[in-house]
Design an enzyme around this catalytic site. Structure first.
Site, mmCIF file in Angstrom:
data_model
loop_
_atom_site.group_PDB
_atom_site.id
_atom_site.type_symbol
_atom_site.label_atom_id
_atom_site.label_comp_id
_atom_site.label_asym_id
_atom_site.label_seq_id
_atom_site.Cartn_x
_atom_site.Cartn_y
_atom_site.Cartn_z
ATOM 1 N N HIS A 297 0.808 -1.216 0.000
ATOM 2 C CA HIS A 297 0.000 0.000 0.000
ATOM 3 C C HIS A 297 0.847 1.275 0.000
ATOM 4 C CE1 HIS A 297 -3.465 -2.362 2.174
ATOM 5 N NE2 HIS A 297 -3.312 -2.729 0.918
ATOM 6 N N PRO A 298 1.884 1.409 -0.820
ATOM 7 C CA PRO A 298 2.664 2.647 -0.781
ATOM 8 C C PRO A 298 1.862 3.840 -1.295
ATOM 9 C CG PRO A 298 3.332 1.312 -2.658
ATOM 10 C CD PRO A 298 2.391 0.474 -1.845
#
Length: 539
Positions: free
Chosen positions: A476-477
């Site tokens: 989930h960057p």
């Protein structure tokens, strides 16, 4: 250099956001739109079978194959850092979980940007606009949109028992995590259609692909944006890229929109001379526009994978470790598009607080009826389940930086996981809470035995270090082209997602999040693209 043509709008990246933007911007036949994608078509069979993420992640056909730097918070480990390199982007290789986050997330964005249009009540209609939810059109859900949301086509006794155990320790059961308050425990809803992955390419791009005013170019690597400077300041005039053995330049008359994701968008800006002056000098790139925030503010959810050996319940470990079991799994999917091959990587979720001081849930669980040493390894040959927990609001911040002026060189990715005392404490507290859930009566008949991290770790310091040994990205960057007020020196785009100081250029993907959403980030990215498209078309 070949001329690719003149377009009203150029969209860079055909991932989740890019597919939405290409659809919305090309809906008006008067708009000439170019969509540039570095990957290929989403015609690989494993993209569409839900369990196929196992064959898409860390596969150069569909993944950029990034790695992080060695992380001190992870006790010197480096992680694979999957990002989709194919039409549909990460929606073609991700966990398919439909999650919006919490109302609190969007109220915070509005406060940080000074723009009330980012508040929950303002973005909820954008979520609903895209949505085709199995429950139909309700107060919180939409129907008839492109983004299909369905219930999972499976259930597991051990997951039902975990849900009961969570209720016994005060985490209520929930049947919908997407009403603004996601506290509770239940099965995730997924972006699937009758047991088949529903990616952004199918949802948004294919319906628009035959439009004569939309040009889609795959297998094309962007080298840089072309920036001109005149009496009215700096302006993006187009994109230079390579593909098909040629070097190309495409001119944008109105706007260029970066939708290359939390790694790709800051990389392209930096390659174009837009970023921190000292960093660009070190990378051998001439400064075009000093914007120190580019590539900073990297946030991600670190999942801490506790695994428990059990007895007396069916899990995927046993099913997948016999030829007969594999045959049954394959036959069930072939006949009914259900069963283990229709599984999202995580099936059961829970949102709760690490301690009573948290105003809203700050932990998310992904619970699975399986166990393995690490991603890509075979499943264990004994029954087990995994309860991964992540801190939804980490205070650690990392960065993404190019290391040279070579567009084909991977940037340096430094998440800085567990680099703050707050994050280390929450990691330890979350492992303690996992043990509390597993010790609840509902799970005791399965005699759970902790394998990871191991019962020998007891103190807060020991548990924080153990978290560093078993923690891994949950993919989930966000945040590397942060949205903010004009006077925020770390901001890259304003609240309309326009790059600060450069006309004709926006960023519209997960990189603009000033703070990470409280949950999986794919569907918030759809909403961001919807909002960007509306802003662009309204002028």
């Amino acid at each position: 250099m070949e001329a690719a043509g003149q377009f009203d709008y150029i969209v860079v990246g055909a991932g989740t956001a890019g597919c939405v933007l290409a659809n919305r911007l090309s809906k008006n036949p008067d708009n000439r739109v170019l969509l540039i994608e570095a990957g290929g078509k989403d015609d690989y069979v494993w993209i569409h079978i839900p369990v196929g993420y196992l064959y898409c992640i860390n596969n150069p056909r569909t993944d950029w194959m990034y790695r992080t730097e060695a992380e001190s918070g992870l006790n010197g480990r480096s992680l694979i850092y999957p990002r989709g390199k194919v039409l549909g982007g990460c929606s073609s290789i991700n966990g398919m979980i439909y999650m919006r986050g919490q109302e609190r997330d969007y109220q915070q964005w509005a406060e940080l940007t000074g723009d009330d249009s980012w508040r929950w009540e303002q973005v909820l209609p954008l979520f609903k606009q895209s949505e085709d939810h199995y429950s139909g059109n309700t107060e919180f859900h939409g129907s008839g949109g492109e983004w299909r949301v369905e219930k999972q086509r499976l259930s597991w006794e051990i997951l039902d028992a975990f849900r009961d155990a969570a209720a016994e320790v005060g985490i209520p059961k929930s049947d919908d995590f997407n009403r603004g308050d996601n506290e509770g425990c239940g099965y995730f809803d997924v972006n699937q259609k009758r047991g088949i992955r529903w990616n952004a390419s199918k949802a948004f791009l294919r319906p628009a692909s035959d439009r004569p005013n939309l040009t889609i170019m795959t297998g094309c690597q962007v080298r840089r944006l072309r920036i001109s400077e005149g009496e009215q300041g700096k302006r993006c005039t187009g994109v230079e890229f390579v593909g098909g053995g040629n070097e190309w330049f495409a001119e944008s008359v109105k706007e260029t929109v970066l939708a290359a994701g939390a790694i790709g968008s800051p990389q392209i800006l930096q390659l174009s001379g837009i970023g921190a002056a000292d960093h660009l000098q070190q990378a051998g790139v001439a400064l075009v526009h000093d914007l120190p925030g580019v590539g900073g503010n990297l946030q991600d959810h670190l999942q801490i994978r506790s695994a428990f050996k059990i007895s007396g319940a069916r899990t995927l470990n046993k099913m997948a470790n016999s030829l007969l079991g594999k045959a049954r799994i394959g036959l069930e999917y072939a006949l009914f598009q259900s069963g283990p091959m229709s599984m999202a990587p995580s099936q059961l979720g829970a949102f709760t607080r690490s301690d009573a001081s948290q105003a809203t849930p700050n932990l998310q669980y992904h619970v699975q009826p399986l166990s393995l040493e690490k991603f890509g390894d075979p499943l264990h040959d004994f029954p087990a389940f995994t309860a991964s927990v992540c801190n939804l609001r980490p205070t650690s911040r990392g960065h993404v930086r190019i290391t040279s002026n070579d567009a084909f060189a991977a940037p340096r990715i430094v998440p800085n996981y567990l680099s703050t005392p707050e994050d280390r404490k929450i990691a330890a507290d979350s492992l303690t809470l996992t043990r509390k859930i597993v010790a609840a009566p509902a799970l005791q008949k399965y005699m759970p035995e902790e394998m990871k991290p191991g019962a020998q770790f007891r103190s807060e310091e020991e548990l924080a270090k153990a978290a560093g040994d078993i923690g891994t990205t949950i993919f989930h960057p966000v945040g590397t082209c942060k949205m903010g007020r004009i006077d925020d020196t770390g901001a890259v785009v304003d609240s309309a997602l326009r790059v600060i100081g450069i006309a004709g250029l926006r960023v519209a993907d997960a990189s603009i999040m000033p703070t990470i959403t409280s949950g999986n980030t794919n569907s918030p990215t759809v909403m961001i693209a919807e909002k960007a498209a509306r802003s662009i078309l309204e002028g």
